[in-house]
Scaffold this active site. Sequence first.
Site, PDB file in Angstrom:
ATOM      1  N   HIS A  56       2.874 -12.394  13.359  1.00 47.47           N
ATOM      2  CA  HIS A  56       3.786 -13.285  14.279  1.00 47.47           C
ATOM      3  C   HIS A  56       3.583 -14.688  14.636  1.00 47.47           C
ATOM      4  CE1 HIS A  56       7.406 -13.200  16.548  1.00 47.47           C
ATOM      5  NE2 HIS A  56       7.094 -12.285  17.381  1.00 47.47           N
TER       6      HIS A  56
ATOM      7  N   THR B 225       0.880  -1.224   0.190  1.00 42.81           N
ATOM      8  CA  THR B 225       0.045  -0.043   0.060  1.00 42.81           C
ATOM      9  C   THR B 225       0.886   1.183   0.109  1.00 42.81           C
ATOM     10  OG1 THR B 225      -1.764   1.036   1.090  1.00 42.81           O
ATOM     11  CG2 THR B 225      -0.076  -0.083   2.412  1.00 42.81           C
TER      12      THR B 225
END
Length: 435
Positions: free
Chosen positions: A408, A351
């Site tokens: 994560h 983005t």
Amino acid sequence: MAFDVVMPQMGESITEATILKWHRQAGEAIGKDETLYEISTDKVDAEIPAPIAGTLLEILVAVNATVPVGTVVARIGAAGEQPAAKAGEQPAAKAAEQPAPAPAATPAPAEDSLEGRLRSKSSPLVRRMAEVEGVDLTQVKGSGLMGRVTKEDMEAHLAGRSSGQAAAAPAPAPAPVPTPAPAPALAAAPRPAAPAFAPGERVRVEPMSRMRKLISDNMIASKHTSAHVYTVFEFDMSHVARLRARHRQAFEAAYGTKLTFLPFTLMAAAKALRAFPVVNASVSGDSIVYKQDINIGIAVALDWGLIVPVIKGADQLNLAGLARAAGDLAARARSKQLKPDEIQEGTFTITNPGSFGETFGLPVINQPQVAIMGMGAVKKRPVVVTDGDGNDAIAIREIMFSGLSFDHRIIDGSTADLFMAAVKKELETASFGLD
């Protein structure tokens, strides 16, 4: 004879669409392939052209009404022709009052039967998934129209089964969202009550658009699905800026597209994704799915929301190919000309809020991907540089801060940093086929 205009099938998994706007009113002439109306689906907004030239005789479905694909939404014929309502159809006025008229069809099987769920509440893709995985679809809570079981519902069900959750008996129904259900430990909080407005308070209240609601649901679901962690790197874009300055005019003349910073970043990211495949992966239950194709989504800001078209096989394209693909997809996104398959199968997203002046951002991961990279604005900044003899000096450099949001659950901080370091090295040293 009047010609029936029907709601088109915009993709195998799309079963309904919402009318956003009519570009002609009853009685007005229209040419073949001129835009007749605009629709919104779960995947994409699109402009629908008139199938024939003629006069729009009547509109059968009102703006903001949602109807199944195949529904007759209007009729086109000769000027002055009187449309005759067909058996089982409602007049236009009634269709406006009842937003979802059902097209004539054979009676559906009983709602609670397996046959009924298989036929009316799942797509061929979902039925294949159920068959392969040995899933009884009557045990899957559907979040789609009328309880339809979607691909995301199936993926959430399979993920829950893999993690040891009971699959034989359905859990209490969660609030329906078109994305995988969150794990119990991260259950979504109840929606806040509607705010109360004081008497005389100056406010304007309007309902969310279909796209706005989808964005809202997807972003909330992503925060409840992925363990978001962030890292921010400083890229020296001076080398890329010099390449652009030297080759921009010839590049644009040769390829008919602008040479911005985006294709350089796309090319560097594609190479880094090949070196760190876990950043290009996704999670399925307790398994990591390594995607063999590198399909990079590019977030495109629209006046009415946000959409992420996908450059398929980005690592197979050169700089010109990436620049052309990015420019074409962005232009067609803004003109509502994208096809559903052009916003699917992305494996990583970039983005570029820097185009609006942002220093850097920490974007939300685009599920089911596990990472998204944001490009900040490229600005001249004073930095410390060291020459070959170890002498330090202050110099002006074109600097871009870039934030990576990563999941994560499968990406460690060291891997995320090594990935970003690889992107940095490429941007600061590679020739990109220009020199």
